[in-house]
Design an enzyme around this catalytic site. Sequence first.
Site, mmCIF file in Angstrom:
data_model
loop_
_atom_site.group_PDB
_atom_site.id
_atom_site.type_symbol
_atom_site.label_atom_id
_atom_site.label_comp_id
_atom_site.label_asym_id
_atom_site.label_seq_id
_atom_site.Cartn_x
_atom_site.Cartn_y
_atom_site.Cartn_z
ATOM 1 N N ARG A 119 96.360 25.013 66.194
ATOM 2 C CA ARG A 119 96.555 23.609 67.171
ATOM 3 C C ARG A 119 97.337 23.749 67.329
ATOM 4 O O ARG A 119 98.070 23.263 68.904
ATOM 5 C CB ARG A 119 96.383 22.300 66.147
ATOM 6 C CG ARG A 119 97.031 22.322 64.986
ATOM 7 C CD ARG A 119 96.190 20.247 65.190
ATOM 8 N NE ARG A 119 96.926 20.033 63.809
ATOM 9 C CZ ARG A 119 96.247 20.482 62.462
ATOM 10 N NH1 ARG A 119 95.965 20.783 62.070
ATOM 11 N NH2 ARG A 119 97.262 20.056 61.498
ATOM 12 N N TYR A 120 99.050 24.173 66.732
ATOM 13 C CA TYR A 120 99.989 24.024 67.329
ATOM 14 C C TYR A 120 100.732 25.694 68.263
ATOM 15 O O TYR A 120 101.660 25.141 69.318
ATOM 16 C CB TYR A 120 100.936 23.948 65.831
ATOM 17 C CG TYR A 120 100.694 22.208 65.309
ATOM 18 C CD1 TYR A 120 100.784 21.483 66.807
ATOM 19 C CD2 TYR A 120 100.949 21.911 64.094
ATOM 20 C CE1 TYR A 120 100.398 20.081 65.374
ATOM 21 C CE2 TYR A 120 100.571 21.227 63.719
ATOM 22 C CZ TYR A 120 100.561 20.126 64.453
ATOM 23 O OH TYR A 120 99.763 18.761 63.404
ATOM 24 N N THR A 121 100.129 26.333 68.146
ATOM 25 C CA THR A 121 100.814 27.670 68.147
ATOM 26 C C THR A 121 100.280 27.748 70.041
ATOM 27 O O THR A 121 98.445 27.410 70.012
ATOM 28 C CB THR A 121 100.600 28.643 67.490
ATOM 29 O OG1 THR A 121 99.350 28.860 66.874
ATOM 30 C CG2 THR A 121 101.652 28.934 66.133
#
Length: 828
Positions: A119-121
Site C-alpha cells: 500500500r506504500y510502494t
Amino acid sequence: MQDRNLIDVNLTSEMKTSFIDYAMSVIVARALPDVRDGLKPVHRRILYGMNELGVTPDKPHKKSARITGDVMGKYHPHGDSSIYEAMVRMAQWWSYRHMLVDGHGNFGSMDGDGAAAQRYTEARMSKIALELLRDINKNTVNFQDNYDGSEREPVVLPARFPNLLVNGATGIAVGMATNIPPHNLAESIDAVKMVMEHPDCTTRELMEVIPGPDFPTGALVMGRSGIHRAYDTGKGSIVLRSRTEIETTQTGRERIVVTEFPYGVNKTKVHEHIVRLAQEKRLEGITAVRDESSREGVRFVIEIRREASATVILNNLFKLTSLQTNFSFNMLAIENGVPKILSLRQIIDNYISHQKEVIIRRTRFDKDKAEARAHILEGLLIALDHLDEVIAIIRNSETDVIAQTELMSRFDLSERQSQAILDMRLRRLTGLERDKIQSEYDDLLALIADLSDILAKPERIITIIKEEMDEIKRKYANPRRTELMVGEVLSLEDEDLIEEEDVLITLSNKGYIKRLAQDEFRAQKRGGRGVQGTGVNNDDFVRELVSTSTHDTLLFFTNFGRVYRLKAYEIPEYGRTAKGLPIVNLLKLEDGETIQTIINARKEETAGKSFFFTTKQGIVKRTEVSEFNNIRQNGLRALKLKEGDQLINVLLTSGQDDIIIGTHSGYSVRFNEASIRNMGRSATGVRGVKLREDDRVVGASRIQDNQEVLVITENGFGKRTSATDYPTKGRGGKGIKTANITPKNGQLAGLVTVDGTEDIMVITNKGVIIRTNVANISQTGRATLGVKIMKLDADAKIVTFTLVQPEDSSIAEINTDRENSISKNKDN
C-alpha cells in the site's frame, strides 16, 4: 440410503494420482520458467497485467496494491503476497541483471531488508520489459483462458531478447529445482546471433562471446572449467568471490575493503558472521568491521591489527564466510510443456525457434492486415474510376442494402468493398484524395510483396531477428559487471590461511618434534642444525634443529630408506620448554622406523641439487631433488635397500662435493660425488666403500680441506684430524685408516666433519648423554689412537653421537640470510 455423491476409491492409487497432478501443477504452472521467455507464470502475469493496466514507462507509477489486486483478480489466484514478492524482486537491482519493474519507494536492500507494504510502494514497467511484450497484440503468441474463463492471458510472451539467459531464474518445484545465473545482455544476444550464423558452433566457441555469467552484484568468478561444464550439460558449479582490495591507512595499518559481494549474499549476515568469528577467536587479527555503503556503492571495511597479515585474514574470510560462495548451475526449464535440464546451446536453440515463430506470426498478421486494407482501397479506386455511375446507383436505390447489392453486382465488388464505398465521405471524391488512395494502395502492394518474401525466405527471418536484437542491444546493453578470473582457484589451500613466518623445527633423539616461533631465539640460519636449551628431559636431547618458514616443505628420511613430507605449519607449535609431539603422530612410520635426516626442501635452496644417500652396508646413491616433488601421505621409497641394510644419512649436495665415509673398524674413504651418476628413486645404488668382514658404515659427511674429521670410538676415545690428511680417491675402495683401533679405545662409533666450534652430544648404550665441545678434543694424526675424552662405566659403550650448537654460543651469531640457509652442520 447410500449417498450418490460419495465415490469409493483406493487410497494408495488416489494419493499417487493426486500427488502427480499436484506436482505437475507446481512444476509447470508455478515454479519453473518457460525456456522461451524465461518467465514463471506469476512474472508473466504481472507484466501482462501491468501492460493491460497501462502502467508503462511513459505513464506515472501506480500503487503496487492496485497492480497486485488486478493481477490476482484476473490471472493469478494464489494470494497477494506471492504476487507482490515476485514484483518486488523484479524491481531489485541486486536480484535482476536488467530490472523488469521500475519501483518507486522502499523495495528492500541487499542487506536483507524487506520491501515496504504494497500500500506504500508504487511501480510501473521498465523500458526493457516492453521488449518482452512487444508485438503481443499482433497474434505473435497463443492465448488461453484464465482460471475462471473470464479473461484471456498469454501462454508465453514474445520476449524480443533472451530473458532466461539475461535475468536467469531460481525456483523450487516438487522433486526438482532450477538455478540459472544471469548473463550480460550484449553477450547473450551475441551468442544467439552466433548460433544463427554458425549452427555448428561448439560450447567452447560460444564461450568466446558469452564467457560466463554476469551477476548484477558483480564480484569475481574463479576459473572457467565449471562454466564450460555447466554450459555443456546444464549442471555445474562455479566459485564466486567478493571483489576486495587491501588499503593502507595513514598510520600504516592495513584494512580489507569489500566493494562487491557474491550474488545472493546478505551483507548484514556477513557482517554478523565476521564479528562472531572474531569474538570466538576462530579468526584473529580483526579489530573492527564497518559497513560504509552508500548511494555511491558498496563499501564494507574490515580493520586489521597492525601486526596481522591482511592477506592471510582475507584468505580465512574467503574460507569461513560468504565472501566466497559456490553457485550451482541447474538449468532446468519448461520445454514444450515438459521440465528439462538444458545446455546453453539448447536454451539458445529454443529461443531462436520461438523468435522465428514470433516473426512469422507477426509477418502474417501484418500481411493479412495489409491485404485487408488493400482490398478496401481497391474497391474505392474502382468507385472513383466510375464515380458518376456509382453516384447514380446510390441515388436510385431505395435502401443502402439495395445500393450495396447493385454495386457488388455491377463492379464485381466484395461485401466489404461495397460497404466501404457507401461509408466514403464526399470529400474523398476530390482528385487529390484519389491520388492519396492510389499512393496508399501502391505502398500496400509493395509491403505485401515484401512480407510475402519474408515468409518465403527463412534467411530473411533470421536477418530480422538479428537486426531487432541489435537494436535492443544498442538501447539497453551495459558493460559486464562480473570479472572472470583465469585459472582454477576453486579452493583455498591450508597454506593460504597460514601466515608465513620464520620458525624452528626440533626433533629429539627419542622422536619428539615441535615447532617454535623464531622469536623464541634471536636468529637461526635456515636449514641450520643444532640445539639451544629447548627444555627436553635429561634422558633426551634435540638431535635435529631446522630453521625454516611455515610455508616450507620438510623432507624426513628414515632408516628404512623411505621419505615423508610435512609442511612446517603442519607441525604443532609448542613453547620452548615443552616436550613436543611424538613424530609417529604425524608420519605413518612402521615399527622400528626412525628419522635419520630432516632436510628443508625450499625450492630456491634445492634447485639443481641432489640427495646423497649412504647405507649401513656401504652403498651410496645420488638422486636429483626433483625426483621427490610428489610425495604421498604414506611416504615414498627413496632408495631400494638390500636385506639387512639401513639408511645411515642423507646429504644435500651440489653434484661436485667430496664425500667421506667412515666404518666401524676404523677405515675411511674419500671420493668426489661426481663419480656417481644420478639415479632414480627405485635404484639400489653403487658401492661407496668395500667393507671388511663384520664391518659397517658409521658416518658420512661432505668434506672440504679447511675442515677437520672428528672420530669417536666406543670406549670414549676421540680425535680431530685435518681433512688434508684424507686424500681424494675413487669410490668402492677399502679405504685408509682413520683411527688405530685397539681393545683399549674400541671400534669407531661415528665420523663427522667439523669446523672446530661445535658441541657434540654422545650417547651410551646405557642411555647416558654426555656433552662436550669439539675444541676440547685433541687434534692428532690420522692413524692414531686418539685421546680419552670421557670416562665410561665398565660395561658402557658409546653407540652414537651428533653435533649441536655450543651451549655458550648465541644463536644470534648465526647468519639468517635465506640464500645461505643450509648450514654446514645440517649435512654432517
